[in-house]
Design a protein around this motif. Structure first.
Motif, PDB file in Angstrom:
ATOM      1  N   SER A   7       0.824  -1.195   0.000  1.00 16.43           N
ATOM      2  CA  SER A   7       0.000   0.000   0.000  1.00 16.43           C
ATOM      3  C   SER A   7       0.869   1.260   0.000  1.00 16.43           C
ATOM      4  O   SER A   7       1.689   1.470   0.889  1.00 16.43           O
ATOM      5  CB  SER A   7      -0.906  -0.007   1.236  1.00 16.43           C
ATOM      6  N   LYS A   8       0.673   2.104  -0.980  1.00 12.91           N
ATOM      7  CA  LYS A   8       1.422   3.372  -1.056  1.00 12.91           C
ATOM      8  C   LYS A   8       1.031   4.300   0.094  1.00 12.91           C
ATOM      9  O   LYS A   8       1.866   5.037   0.612  1.00 12.91           O
ATOM     10  CB  LYS A   8       1.179   4.065  -2.399  1.00 12.91           C
ATOM     11  N   ASP A   9      -0.245   4.275   0.499  1.00 14.92           N
ATOM     12  CA  ASP A   9      -0.685   5.116   1.612  1.00 14.92           C
ATOM     13  C   ASP A   9       0.032   4.729   2.906  1.00 14.92           C
ATOM     14  O   ASP A   9       0.485   5.597   3.653  1.00 14.92           O
ATOM     15  CB  ASP A   9      -2.197   5.005   1.818  1.00 14.92           C
ATOM     16  N   LEU A  10       0.138   3.422   3.172  1.00 18.56           N
ATOM     17  CA  LEU A  10       0.825   2.974   4.382  1.00 18.56           C
ATOM     18  C   LEU A  10       2.306   3.326   4.320  1.00 18.56           C
ATOM     19  O   LEU A  10       2.886   3.768   5.315  1.00 18.56           O
ATOM     20  CB  LEU A  10       0.651   1.470   4.585  1.00 18.56           C
ATOM     21  N   GLN A  11       2.923   3.162   3.162  1.00 20.54           N
ATOM     22  CA  GLN A  11       4.338   3.515   3.013  1.00 20.54           C
ATOM     23  C   GLN A  11       4.547   5.007   3.268  1.00 20.54           C
ATOM     24  O   GLN A  11       5.511   5.408   3.928  1.00 20.54           O
ATOM     25  CB  GLN A  11       4.836   3.132   1.624  1.00 20.54           C
ATOM     26  N   LYS A  12       3.625   5.834   2.771  1.00 19.57           N
ATOM     27  CA  LYS A  12       3.713   7.278   2.988  1.00 19.57           C
ATOM     28  C   LYS A  12       3.536   7.611   4.473  1.00 19.57           C
ATOM     29  O   LYS A  12       4.266   8.432   5.018  1.00 19.57           O
ATOM     30  CB  LYS A  12       2.648   7.982   2.144  1.00 19.57           C
ATOM     31  N   ASP A  13       2.590   6.937   5.125  1.00 18.99           N
ATOM     32  CA  ASP A  13       2.374   7.156   6.558  1.00 18.99           C
ATOM     33  C   ASP A  13       3.603   6.757   7.369  1.00 18.99           C
ATOM     34  O   ASP A  13       4.009   7.469   8.297  1.00 18.99           O
ATOM     35  CB  ASP A  13       1.160   6.374   7.052  1.00 18.99           C
ATOM     36  N   MET A  14       4.204   5.629   7.044  1.00 22.98           N
ATOM     37  CA  MET A  14       5.385   5.166   7.772  1.00 22.98           C
ATOM     38  C   MET A  14       6.579   6.100   7.548  1.00 22.98           C
ATOM     39  O   MET A  14       7.381   6.332   8.458  1.00 22.98           O
ATOM     40  CB  MET A  14       5.753   3.735   7.369  1.00 22.98           C
ATOM     41  N   ALA A  15       6.688   6.666   6.360  1.00 20.68           N
ATOM     42  CA  ALA A  15       7.754   7.638   6.093  1.00 20.68           C
ATOM     43  C   ALA A  15       7.550   8.901   6.935  1.00 20.68           C
ATOM     44  O   ALA A  15       8.516   9.466   7.459  1.00 20.68           O
ATOM     45  CB  ALA A  15       7.790   7.982   4.608  1.00 20.68           C
TER      46      ALA A  15
END
Length: 78
Positions: free
Chosen positions: A21-29
């Motif tokens: 998930s790109k959204d989760l990756q963005k949140d984790m960043a």
């Protein structure tokens, strides 16, 4: 693997989908960008801040310190 920790097929699929998930990756960043170590001051470990934290935490949990007992060892090897 422990049987109690085995995930269902649906849960495994959900985790795989979340991993991509790109959204989760963005949140984790975003989380990683604001991460900091409260015991580091100007790149050095602040021992006083750590001792103050541990002392306050022990007081918070009502930890009763043990009396000091000298260790008597003649041959100590690591």
């Amino acid at each position: 693997m422990n049987r109690a920790m085995t995930l269902s097929k649906e849960a495994q699929a959900e985790i795989r989908n979340l991993a991509h998930s790109k959204d989760l990756q963005k949140d984790m960043a975003a989380v990683a960008a604001f991460r900091h170590n409260p015991f580091l001051k100007e790149g050095e470990v602040d021992v006083d801040a750590y001792i103050e934290f541990v002392s306050s935490y022990n007081e918070f949990i009502n930890h009763e310190p043990k009396p000091f007992k000298r260790m008597i060892d003649k041959d100590v090897r690591l």
